[in-house]
Design an enzyme around this catalytic site. Structure first.
Site, PDB file in Angstrom:
ATOM      1  N   GLU A 221       0.811  -1.226   0.000  1.00  0.00           N
ATOM      2  CA  GLU A 221       0.000   0.000   0.000  1.00  0.00           C
ATOM      3  C   GLU A 221       0.843   1.274   0.000  1.00  0.00           C
ATOM      4  OE1 GLU A 221      -3.445   0.271   2.452  1.00  0.00           O
ATOM      5  OE2 GLU A 221      -4.226  -1.673   1.841  1.00  0.00           O
ATOM      6  N   HIS A 488      -2.109  -1.698  10.437  1.00  0.00           N
ATOM      7  CA  HIS A 488      -1.507  -3.038  10.486  1.00  0.00           C
ATOM      8  C   HIS A 488      -0.294  -3.022  11.402  1.00  0.00           C
ATOM      9  CE1 HIS A 488      -3.408  -5.129   6.864  1.00  0.00           C
ATOM     10  NE2 HIS A 488      -3.887  -3.901   6.804  1.00  0.00           N
TER      11      HIS A 488
END
Length: 595
Positions: A221, A488
């Protein structure tokens, strides 16, 4: 021949792409800022709803008006940009000569440790990042790059033997550092790192800092080009080889229009020999607009007797919507097939493969019942997951890697140290980590929450080859250093790769002198390896075992390795294991190698 840095074969095409991108950027930025008018939970606490509504009424038209005025120019630039992507290689490469290249892997030798970090850093355009309850992409990119660069500067830990005593009472190890503010730098020079005791089969730790001196960074990402540039600028002094802007965009190569690249970003200390990228053809929904795929890399680690020592890295980011289990399963199958094709195409006769790692955000966990298809996928028969015992069953120390995005800014997890302390407690894991979900995305309340959703993985496998290698998991890390900067937890894996000496290659030693209690009788001898370790008469060692009342004597109950007659040794010659050598050493006999 080395990799070309530019994704375009000619400077003209590269320059044209830069010009077109500069015309598209204002519209890109305005759309992102319009989407960014929504608030994160932290912004809601700072700014009451009436004030925010007033800000939206004022800022919205100011952003929308120039967007409409720029639309014709942006449309023309977009029509030029689309066919230009047909000539673009699906990745860009940055090479920065390093004044301190990594130590090459040498075989045979004492073994070489390789450290890997995988992290979903959620560096999307500001407007898209808000959907994950994250803001300020450029500031977060700066913070992430600084933390990774700081960790890269710290020396690699010294090789230490695994503990062989009783396990520690702590379920998790601890890594300490001074208190940090969210997204703020620690005091200069504060790099305290407390070692943890690991289980014999590889254990886990929760750590507030990135592992020191990682060899490879595999990020997901990294969609924003400015954020990518910040990462490259700060990481390039420590990682000579960086792959970025990975993925096919436009209308070519995949099944739909791709407006965003794959978000994959790879940094390596070791030279890259070959690179290939594959785009998944089955994305759907919002995931269809980004070029998610598999990045395959072959790295040069060293050489042994004219043979290359190489490693393989496979970095990916799978389909996200929870209901699409079949799509994720198909992508895993494609990924395995592509990885094998890549290795077959780039392997040379005699290559020694030190490691083969498959990592990334796989978007399924080990606790949700509707992830059963992915949990039972064949990838777990080909690769080893160091955190896994079986389908829906992790090792006791493994925890989830996906945060409860509504709790990202809670005080208890607002700094790396606070998050580490919170996640070391079962109650903290239940509150701040995302729990099991159903196929429709709703929380699964039918069973226990477990340790959270572990959707980020670092898998590995061994390869047969001309050199017999063994891979040992030294450490698995769940990293809290990106508190408030990502939804995360990054993961770290440290693998120790050692060569196993074959019987015909062992240098044997014979007895020169012993103390009286261990005078050599006639008969077969016990040989120890490698050269420089003692050789003891078999009968003398048996006598020592019988006399010993300690538990250490049980080491000799292990099966012995036999059969080295091809070296001219007497029938019955035995090779000792490490605990057996340690026990014999207590006899205080004086030995030296035979020359």
């Amino acid at each position: 021949m080395g990799l070309r840095e530019s994704p375009y074969a000619s400077r003209f095409l590269g320059g044209l792409d830069a010009v077109v991108s500069s015309f598209l950027f204002p519209s890109y930025w305005l759309v992102s800022q319009l989407l960014a008018l929504q608030q994160t939970t932290a912004e809601k606490q700072r700014q009451p709803c009436p004030l925010h509504a007033l800000w939206v009424l004022l800022a919205g038209p100011l952003l929308l008006l120039p967007l409409l005025l720029l639309a014709p120019c942006s449309l023309l630039a977009f029509l030029v940009w689309l066919p230009l992507q047909a000539a673009r290689r699906p990745f860009a490469y940055q090479h920065t000569p390093s004044p301190c290249p990594p130590q090459p892997c040498l075989l045979p030798g004492q073994g070489k440790a390789f450290a890997f970090v995988s992290a979903n850093v959620c560096l999307l355009p500001d407007g898209l990042a808000k959907f994950s309850n994250l803001a300020q992409t450029q500031q977060r990119a700066q913070h992430i790059a600084q933390r990774l660069a700081r960790a890269a500067q710290r020396p690699a830990p010294l090789q230490e033997p695994h503990a062989r005593g009783a396990p520690s009472k702590q379920k998790y190890g601890a890594t300490d550092s001074s208190p940090l503010g969210a997204c703020r730098s620690p005091p200069p020079g504060d790099h305290r790192h407390v070692a943890v005791q690991m289980a014999l089969d590889g254990g886990g730790e929760i750590t507030a800092v990135f592992p020191p001196h990682a060899d490879f960074l595999c990020l997901q990402e990294v969609f924003d080009s400015q954020a990518s540039a910040r990462l490259r600028r700060l990481l390039s002094p420590h990682y000579a080889h960086i792959l970025y802007d990975v993925g096919l965009t436009g209308l070519l190569g995949c099944s739909a229009l791709k407006l965003l690249n794959s978000g994959l970003f790879l940094a390596s200390r070791y030279p890259l020999l070959a690179v290939h990228y594959h785009c998944y053809p089955n994305g759907s929904g919002e995931d269809a607009f980004c070029a998610k795929g598999l990045l395959c890399v072959q790295v040069q680690l060293g050489a042994s007797q004219g043979q290359r020592i190489v490693g393989y890295l496979n970095c990916t980011h799978l389909h996200a919507p929870e209901a699409d289990a079949q799509i994720r399963s198909d992508q895993l199958t494609l990924g395995l097939h592509w990885a094998q094709l890549f290795q077959d195409a780039n392997q040379q006769p005699g290559d020694i493969v030190a490691f083969d790692v498959y990592c990334g955000d796989l978007n399924f966990d080990t606790c949700s019942p509707d992830d059963a298809m992915e949990q039972n996928h064949e990838i777990f028969t080909l690769y080893t997951d160091p955190c896994r015992l079986g389908p829906r069953k992790d090792k006791p120390w493994a925890i989830g890697t996906l945060m409860n995005y509504l709790e990202i800014y809670s005080e208890a997890v607002s700094t790396p140290e606070k998050m580490k302390r919170a996640l070391e407690q079962a109650e903290g894991r239940r509150k701040y980590l995302a729990g099991p979900i159903l196929a429709n995305g709703a929380p699964d309340l039918s069973g226990p929450r477990g340790e959270g959703r572990r959707i980020d993985y670092i898998l590995y496998r061994e390869h047969p080859g001309p050199a017999e290698l063994t891979t040992t998991v030294e450490k698995v890390s769940f990293i809290t250093q990106l508190a408030t900067c990502s939804d995360h937890l990054p993961m770290g894996l440290r693998l120790l790769v050692t060569s196993v000496a074959k019987p015909e290659e062992i240098d044997f030693v014979t007895i020169i002198q012993t103390r009286p209690a261990l005078q050599a009788p006639k008969g077969p001898t016990m040989a120890l390896h490698p050269a420089g370790t003692p050789a003891v008469p078999l009968a003398a060692v048996q006598e020592l075992c019988c006399a010993s009342r300690s538990a250490k004597a049980s080491a000799f109950q292990q099966p012995f390795r036999r059969g080295v007659q091809n070296k001219g040794l007497p029938l019955g010659t035995i090779l000792l294991s490490q605990p057996q050598r340690a026990l014999v050493g207590e006899s205080r006999a004086c030995y030296k190698p035979c020359r």
